[in-house]
Design a protein around this motif. Sequence first.
Motif, PDB file in Angstrom:
ATOM      1  N   LEU A 198      44.139  32.991 129.027  1.00  0.00           N
ATOM      2  CA  LEU A 198      44.927  33.815 129.946  1.00  0.00           C
ATOM      3  C   LEU A 198      46.161  33.054 130.442  1.00  0.00           C
ATOM      4  O   LEU A 198      47.259  33.621 130.532  1.00  0.00           O
ATOM      5  N   THR A 199      45.977  31.786 130.769  1.00  0.00           N
ATOM      6  CA  THR A 199      47.094  30.981 131.274  1.00  0.00           C
ATOM      7  C   THR A 199      48.224  30.892 130.266  1.00  0.00           C
ATOM      8  O   THR A 199      49.413  30.975 130.625  1.00  0.00           O
ATOM      9  N   LEU A 200      47.888  30.729 128.997  1.00  0.00           N
ATOM     10  CA  LEU A 200      48.917  30.632 127.966  1.00  0.00           C
ATOM     11  C   LEU A 200      49.468  31.994 127.564  1.00  0.00           C
ATOM     12  O   LEU A 200      50.652  32.132 127.242  1.00  0.00           O
ATOM     13  N   ALA A 201      48.619  33.024 127.561  1.00  0.00           N
ATOM     14  CA  ALA A 201      49.004  34.317 127.006  1.00  0.00           C
ATOM     15  C   ALA A 201      49.930  35.111 127.928  1.00  0.00           C
ATOM     16  O   ALA A 201      50.832  35.811 127.444  1.00  0.00           O
ATOM     17  N   ILE A 202      49.717  35.060 129.229  1.00  0.00           N
ATOM     18  CA  ILE A 202      50.460  35.933 130.150  1.00  0.00           C
ATOM     19  C   ILE A 202      51.974  35.700 130.078  1.00  0.00           C
ATOM     20  O   ILE A 202      52.743  36.669 129.962  1.00  0.00           O
ATOM     21  N   PRO A 203      52.479  34.456 130.153  1.00  0.00           N
ATOM     22  CA  PRO A 203      53.939  34.291 130.033  1.00  0.00           C
ATOM     23  C   PRO A 203      54.493  34.758 128.687  1.00  0.00           C
ATOM     24  O   PRO A 203      55.570  35.371 128.630  1.00  0.00           O
ATOM     25  N   VAL A 204      53.769  34.475 127.593  1.00  0.00           N
ATOM     26  CA  VAL A 204      54.237  34.909 126.268  1.00  0.00           C
ATOM     27  C   VAL A 204      54.222  36.436 126.180  1.00  0.00           C
ATOM     28  O   VAL A 204      55.133  37.046 125.599  1.00  0.00           O
ATOM     29  N   ALA A 205      53.209  37.070 126.758  1.00  0.00           N
ATOM     30  CA  ALA A 205      53.142  38.531 126.758  1.00  0.00           C
ATOM     31  C   ALA A 205      54.333  39.126 127.481  1.00  0.00           C
ATOM     32  O   ALA A 205      54.910  40.132 127.039  1.00  0.00           O
ATOM     33  N   GLY A 206      54.725  38.526 128.599  1.00  0.00           N
ATOM     34  CA  GLY A 206      55.900  39.022 129.325  1.00  0.00           C
ATOM     35  C   GLY A 206      57.164  38.933 128.497  1.00  0.00           C
ATOM     36  O   GLY A 206      57.981  39.864 128.482  1.00  0.00           O
ATOM     37  N   PHE A 207      57.323  37.830 127.767  1.00  0.00           N
ATOM     38  CA  PHE A 207      58.514  37.670 126.939  1.00  0.00           C
ATOM     39  C   PHE A 207      58.510  38.660 125.780  1.00  0.00           C
ATOM     40  O   PHE A 207      59.533  39.309 125.499  1.00  0.00           O
ATOM     41  N   LEU A 208      57.375  38.796 125.094  1.00  0.00           N
ATOM     42  CA  LEU A 208      57.295  39.734 123.975  1.00  0.00           C
ATOM     43  C   LEU A 208      57.507  41.168 124.441  1.00  0.00           C
ATOM     44  O   LEU A 208      58.141  41.975 123.742  1.00  0.00           O
ATOM     45  N   ALA A 209      56.981  41.501 125.607  1.00  0.00           N
ATOM     46  CA  ALA A 209      57.148  42.857 126.134  1.00  0.00           C
ATOM     47  C   ALA A 209      58.616  43.159 126.410  1.00  0.00           C
ATOM     48  O   ALA A 209      59.091  44.276 126.145  1.00  0.00           O
ATOM     49  N   GLN A 210      59.340  42.188 126.935  1.00  0.00           N
ATOM     50  CA  GLN A 210      60.771  42.401 127.185  1.00  0.00           C
ATOM     51  C   GLN A 210      61.525  42.651 125.883  1.00  0.00           C
ATOM     52  O   GLN A 210      62.370  43.548 125.807  1.00  0.00           O
ATOM     53  N   ARG A 250      54.207  56.463 115.559  1.00  0.00           N
ATOM     54  CA  ARG A 250      54.378  56.558 114.117  1.00  0.00           C
ATOM     55  C   ARG A 250      55.679  55.940 113.625  1.00  0.00           C
ATOM     56  O   ARG A 250      55.761  55.534 112.460  1.00  0.00           O
ATOM     57  N   HIS A 251      56.676  55.876 114.474  1.00  0.00           N
ATOM     58  CA  HIS A 251      57.990  55.439 114.012  1.00  0.00           C
ATOM     59  C   HIS A 251      58.565  54.297 114.852  1.00  0.00           C
ATOM     60  O   HIS A 251      58.807  53.207 114.346  1.00  0.00           O
ATOM     61  N   ALA A 252      58.787  54.552 116.131  1.00  0.00           N
ATOM     62  CA  ALA A 252      59.575  53.631 116.954  1.00  0.00           C
ATOM     63  C   ALA A 252      58.877  52.304 117.197  1.00  0.00           C
ATOM     64  O   ALA A 252      59.521  51.245 117.189  1.00  0.00           O
ATOM     65  N   LEU A 253      57.564  52.334 117.420  1.00  0.00           N
ATOM     66  CA  LEU A 253      56.863  51.101 117.763  1.00  0.00           C
ATOM     67  C   LEU A 253      56.913  50.090 116.623  1.00  0.00           C
ATOM     68  O   LEU A 253      56.998  48.881 116.860  1.00  0.00           O
ATOM     69  N   ARG A 254      56.877  50.562 115.394  1.00  0.00           N
ATOM     70  CA  ARG A 254      56.949  49.644 114.261  1.00  0.00           C
ATOM     71  C   ARG A 254      58.295  48.936 114.221  1.00  0.00           C
ATOM     72  O   ARG A 254      58.369  47.729 113.978  1.00  0.00           O
ATOM     73  N   HIS A 255      59.369  49.679 114.481  1.00  0.00           N
ATOM     74  CA  HIS A 255      60.692  49.062 114.524  1.00  0.00           C
ATOM     75  C   HIS A 255      60.820  48.120 115.714  1.00  0.00           C
ATOM     76  O   HIS A 255      61.439  47.057 115.613  1.00  0.00           O
ATOM     77  N   ALA A 256      60.247  48.522 116.845  1.00  0.00           N
ATOM     78  CA  ALA A 256      60.345  47.690 118.049  1.00  0.00           C
ATOM     79  C   ALA A 256      59.585  46.385 117.905  1.00  0.00           C
ATOM     80  O   ALA A 256      59.931  45.388 118.546  1.00  0.00           O
ATOM     81  N   ALA A 257      58.548  46.377 117.076  1.00  0.00           N
ATOM     82  CA  ALA A 257      57.724  45.173 116.927  1.00  0.00           C
ATOM     83  C   ALA A 257      58.377  44.112 116.053  1.00  0.00           C
ATOM     84  O   ALA A 257      58.002  42.939 116.131  1.00  0.00           O
ATOM     85  N   VAL A 258      59.355  44.494 115.234  1.00  0.00           N
ATOM     86  CA  VAL A 258      59.941  43.545 114.286  1.00  0.00           C
ATOM     87  C   VAL A 258      60.572  42.339 114.978  1.00  0.00           C
ATOM     88  O   VAL A 258      60.287  41.187 114.604  1.00  0.00           O
ATOM     89  N   PRO A 259      61.437  42.517 116.010  1.00  0.00           N
ATOM     90  CA  PRO A 259      62.000  41.318 116.669  1.00  0.00           C
ATOM     91  C   PRO A 259      60.925  40.437 117.290  1.00  0.00           C
ATOM     92  O   PRO A 259      61.033  39.205 117.262  1.00  0.00           O
ATOM     93  N   ALA A 260      59.884  41.051 117.863  1.00  0.00           N
ATOM     94  CA  ALA A 260      58.812  40.260 118.462  1.00  0.00           C
ATOM     95  C   ALA A 260      58.029  39.497 117.405  1.00  0.00           C
ATOM     96  O   ALA A 260      57.599  38.359 117.632  1.00  0.00           O
ATOM     97  N   ILE A 261      57.824  40.114 116.235  1.00  0.00           N
ATOM     98  CA  ILE A 261      57.139  39.411 115.148  1.00  0.00           C
ATOM     99  C   ILE A 261      57.971  38.215 114.690  1.00  0.00           C
ATOM    100  O   ILE A 261      57.437  37.125 114.433  1.00  0.00           O
ATOM    101  N   ASN A 262      59.281  38.408 114.589  1.00  0.00           N
ATOM    102  CA  ASN A 262      60.151  37.300 114.198  1.00  0.00           C
ATOM    103  C   ASN A 262      60.067  36.140 115.184  1.00  0.00           C
ATOM    104  O   ASN A 262      60.254  34.976 114.805  1.00  0.00           O
TER     105      ASN A 262
END
Length: 325
Positions: free
Chosen positions: A193-205, A236-248
């Motif tokens: 939890l300590t490590l994940a929460i800050p990274v989750a905030g960044f990925l969500a942004q 079906r469409h937008a979330l896949r495109h939105a995930a690409v920068p976060a995956i990178n």
Amino acid sequence: MTSHRGTLRAHPSILPRIGVRLFGAVVVLWAVATVTFFALRLIPGDPAQAILGGPGSEASQEALDRVREQYGLDQPLLVQYLQQLGRLATGDLGVSYAQRTPVAELLGEQLGNTLVLAACSLLLAWLLALVLVVWSSRGGRIAASVGNGIGLLAAALPHFWLATVLISLFSTWLGWLPPVSTGDASGLVLPVLTLAIPVAGFLAQVMSESLLDALSSPFALSARARGESRRGVVFRHALRHAAVPAINLSGWAFGYLISGAVVVETIFARPGLGRTLLAAVTVRDVPVVTGVVLFSALIYIVVTLIADAAAALVDPRDRVREDAR
């Protein structure tokens, strides 16, 4: 026949990319080894004393001279640097000054703990980020603003403060989880939890911005015009495109988690590379510090390559560009 020719045409474009990646990896590892070598030499103190147990060992001058000769510490700095590069090029990480154990063996014992911690943290960070992004996208402007604020706040939380709060809440007050590592799943929850929460905030942004762009793009507007609901467009469409920068950015995120393990493993008394690095720096154990830093850099390179491949699979635009070639 067409497939065979297509494969042959693809090879000239794939091989240079592989070559560039491998060359870049070698350059990164060389740069890391170089910076680490000279940075450790700037730390006050005598490496020979560290080998013999530190200043408190009261080693004789004869013993110090013998150790300097044995480890090549009596050579000019440039010679020491070139000798270390030669050893590293053959995979020889040396022997720990403090533990008298081969560094490769020592890191092999600790690597699994840190990889489990970082991998679980990255998976949880992605889950939290996706939940926050989907929730904020379905709740209108107010939910989007609140979600953006939560992501910004989470990304800014320092590990040592977050760890203290989580220990106070879940260990001291509620008594649900142990405050230190216990070797089982319960002892892994708070460090993750300590490590994940800050990274989750960044990925969500990152995903929130990309999701807004995707929802206003022509393909999303076309889907809505065909009668598809906003929820269907998102999933079906937008979330896949939105995930690409976060995956990178997942390669960077994994490297951030590995570096954050130095603090988290120390606070929660959890064995791993981070705690090993901190102990090695304290006693000036140069081979261990060098080995941990190089291992971390290598892990970062591998995860970045995996993230690039995953982004190419998720993003349909890459397939369109390959077909166009």
